[in-house]
Scaffold this motif. Structure first.
Motif, mmCIF file in Angstrom:
data_model
loop_
_atom_site.group_PDB
_atom_site.id
_atom_site.type_symbol
_atom_site.label_atom_id
_atom_site.label_comp_id
_atom_site.label_asym_id
_atom_site.label_seq_id
_atom_site.Cartn_x
_atom_site.Cartn_y
_atom_site.Cartn_z
ATOM 1 N N ALA A 1 -5.949 -4.148 5.616
ATOM 2 C CA ALA A 1 -6.164 -4.949 4.436
ATOM 3 C C ALA A 1 -4.796 -5.740 4.249
ATOM 4 O O ALA A 1 -4.490 -6.799 3.398
ATOM 5 C CB ALA A 1 -6.188 -4.304 3.187
ATOM 6 N N LEU B 1 -8.262 -4.145 0.218
ATOM 7 C CA LEU B 1 -8.323 -2.766 0.571
ATOM 8 C C LEU B 1 -9.971 -2.085 0.261
ATOM 9 O O LEU B 1 -10.506 -1.755 1.161
ATOM 10 C CB LEU B 1 -7.246 -2.032 -0.217
ATOM 11 C CG LEU B 1 -7.365 -0.412 -0.016
ATOM 12 C CD1 LEU B 1 -7.007 -0.435 1.609
ATOM 13 C CD2 LEU B 1 -6.415 0.266 -0.657
ATOM 14 N N PHE C 1 0.725 -1.356 0.142
ATOM 15 C CA PHE C 1 -0.168 0.015 -0.108
ATOM 16 C C PHE C 1 1.026 1.450 -0.044
ATOM 17 O O PHE C 1 2.022 1.377 0.351
ATOM 18 C CB PHE C 1 -0.961 -0.030 1.178
ATOM 19 C CG PHE C 1 -1.556 -1.269 1.191
ATOM 20 C CD1 PHE C 1 -2.975 -1.517 0.490
ATOM 21 C CD2 PHE C 1 -1.518 -2.363 2.173
ATOM 22 C CE1 PHE C 1 -3.422 -2.891 0.431
ATOM 23 C CE2 PHE C 1 -2.355 -3.531 2.113
ATOM 24 C CZ PHE C 1 -3.490 -3.706 1.409
ATOM 25 N N SER D 1 -1.941 -1.679 7.869
ATOM 26 C CA SER D 1 -3.250 -1.544 7.114
ATOM 27 C C SER D 1 -4.339 -2.578 7.319
ATOM 28 O O SER D 1 -3.940 -3.832 7.658
ATOM 29 C CB SER D 1 -3.126 -1.458 5.349
ATOM 30 O OG SER D 1 -4.198 -1.562 4.749
#
Length: 423
Positions: free
Chosen positions: A382, A419, A210, A380
């Motif tokens: 995700a 995400l 990311f 994150s």
């Protein structure tokens, strides 16, 4: 309805503060119920250090802390059940705050001066709410990196890298293979079967799942493909144990047994092994700085302390979190448990460790070298799904079921889906 009830309870319990501490209104307040519940899981050496800090806090505050130790494997399930039943703990230690973000207390309401802006910048977007709330405090930091068999390096006449001058990836591989040949070890390098650990390599090759702000997928396909190709070549050549990854599937598996059996001179793992190897290793070993490629540094991880809107003792919970994450407390925990601090002042000043000081300082030095995208990726919500996909795709490459290019496309697609799902 749960949120409304929690809000009402919070309003009634603003007086819940340790004697002698200052509440949100600036006045001295008293705890209505002098027991805090702390839902906790342990990594091993941290439990005794945590109990020691709690004992001191209880003496100073007059607040009893009920430490409820649970296995990590069912922590999330147990916490979800308690939240659903309106029985949230006052404080919890978490590895991932994402499943609970909607239930977390804004610590800035009670301890903004002590907590806000004090911790590693890479965690800021992860622990900050949509309106600037402080939803969690990073309580300890981990850093991936290589551990080396010093005895085998000495026998081979190969020098270890200077802490201030890390290896390049080519240099690390060449050194490891020379040591492998001199000692007749089975492998030159080993890496845990872990998307988190492979993310170290991705970061060093100049990319991450990311972007630095965590809002978009940042995986550069060309750079990621170069990392996957290098990883695959090392496994195909026998320099790394390909069977370890192929047999593990998508499950995590450490390579520590291979290193402890002295079948590899270089083991890419992390600082949590320092305490374990101090007891288990029968040879001289040391931490080495992470190798550089396009960038340097390792890949971070860590734990968080949180409280909940449901808590009837919000002020006391925030006070306890502030105490446990003060400069003095974090330094003490780091020394006693061989952990890395998350406070910016401690990262800057360093920590003098009573055991394996040189090794821990190697890991601590790599914190500052680690790029922002690595922190954004590991923090994150995700990340877990993306890392799992990476392990799955790498296994397919090692089994010659797909090319590195195909693997990277699949990893990027999985990161995009993960995400999107979190949003």
């Amino acid at each position: 309805m749960r949120r409304i009830l929690a809000s009402c309870l919070a309003t009634l319990s603003l007086a819940a503060c340790a004697p002698g501490t200052t509440g949100a209104g600036g006045g001295e307040q008293q705890v209505d119920d002098k027991t805090l519940t702390y839902l906790y899981f342990t990594d091993g050496p941290d439990e005794q250090a945590t109990r020691s800090l709690i004992a001191d806090y209880e003496k100073k505050s007059g607040v009893k802390v009920d430490l409820q130790v649970v296995p990590f494997d069912n922590l999330e399930q147990r916490l979800q059940a308690r939240l659903s039943g309106g029985n949230a703990p006052d404080v919890a230690r978490l590895a991932d705050i994402a499943p609970f973000r909607g239930d977390l207390l804004d610590l800035n309401k009670f301890q903004k001066a002590a907590l806000d802006g004090q911790f590693v910048d890479g965690a800021k977007s992860y622990i900050t709410g949509a309106n600037g709330e402080l939803l969690a405090v990073p309580s300890d930091l981990t850093m991936n990196g290589p551990l080396v068999n010093v005895d085998q390096f000495k026998k081979a006449g190969v020098a270890l890298p200077d802490v201030t001058k890390p290896w390049k990836w080519d240099e690390m591989v060449a050194a490891a293979q020379k040591v492998q040949k001199a000692n007749n070890t089975q492998y030159a390098l080993a890496m845990d079967v872990s998307g988190h650990r492979f993310s170290t390599m991705l970061s060093q090759f100049g990319t991450a799942f990311f972007t630095a702000d965590g809002t978009a997928v940042g995986l550069d396909q060309q750079k990621a493909t170069a990392a996957v190709k290098r990883f695959a070549d090392l496994n195909a050549s026998g320099a790394m144990p390909a069977d370890l990854w192929l047999q593990a599937g998508t499950k995590y598996k450490a390579a520590n047994e291979i290193f402890l059996a002295q079948q590899t001179p270089v083991y890419i793992s992390g600082n949590w092994q320092v305490s374990a190897f101090s007891k288990d290793a029968t040879f001289t070993w040391a931490a080495a700085p992470n190798p550089c490629q396009e960038t340097c540094g390792g890949f971070p991880g860590g734990k968080f302390m949180v409280s909940f809107e449901q808590s009837k003792r919000q002020q006391a919970a925030a006070d306890f979190i502030a105490y446990m994450n003060s400069k003095e407390s974090q330094e003490r925990l780091a020394k006693e448990a061989n952990f890395l601090p998350t406070r910016k002042d401690l990262i800057s000043s360093g920590v003098d460790y009573p055991q394996r000081d040189a090794d821990m300082k190697v890991f601590l030095a790599d914190v500052s070298r680690t790029p922002p995208t690595a922190f954004a990726s590991t923090y994150s919500p995700a990340f877990a799904a993306s890392a799992k996909a990476a392990v799955d795709e790498l296994s397919k490459v090692l089994a010659e079921q797909e090319t590195p290019e195909q693997a990277v496309e699949a990893i990027r697609a999985a990161a995009e889906k993960a995400l999107k799902d979190t949003k």
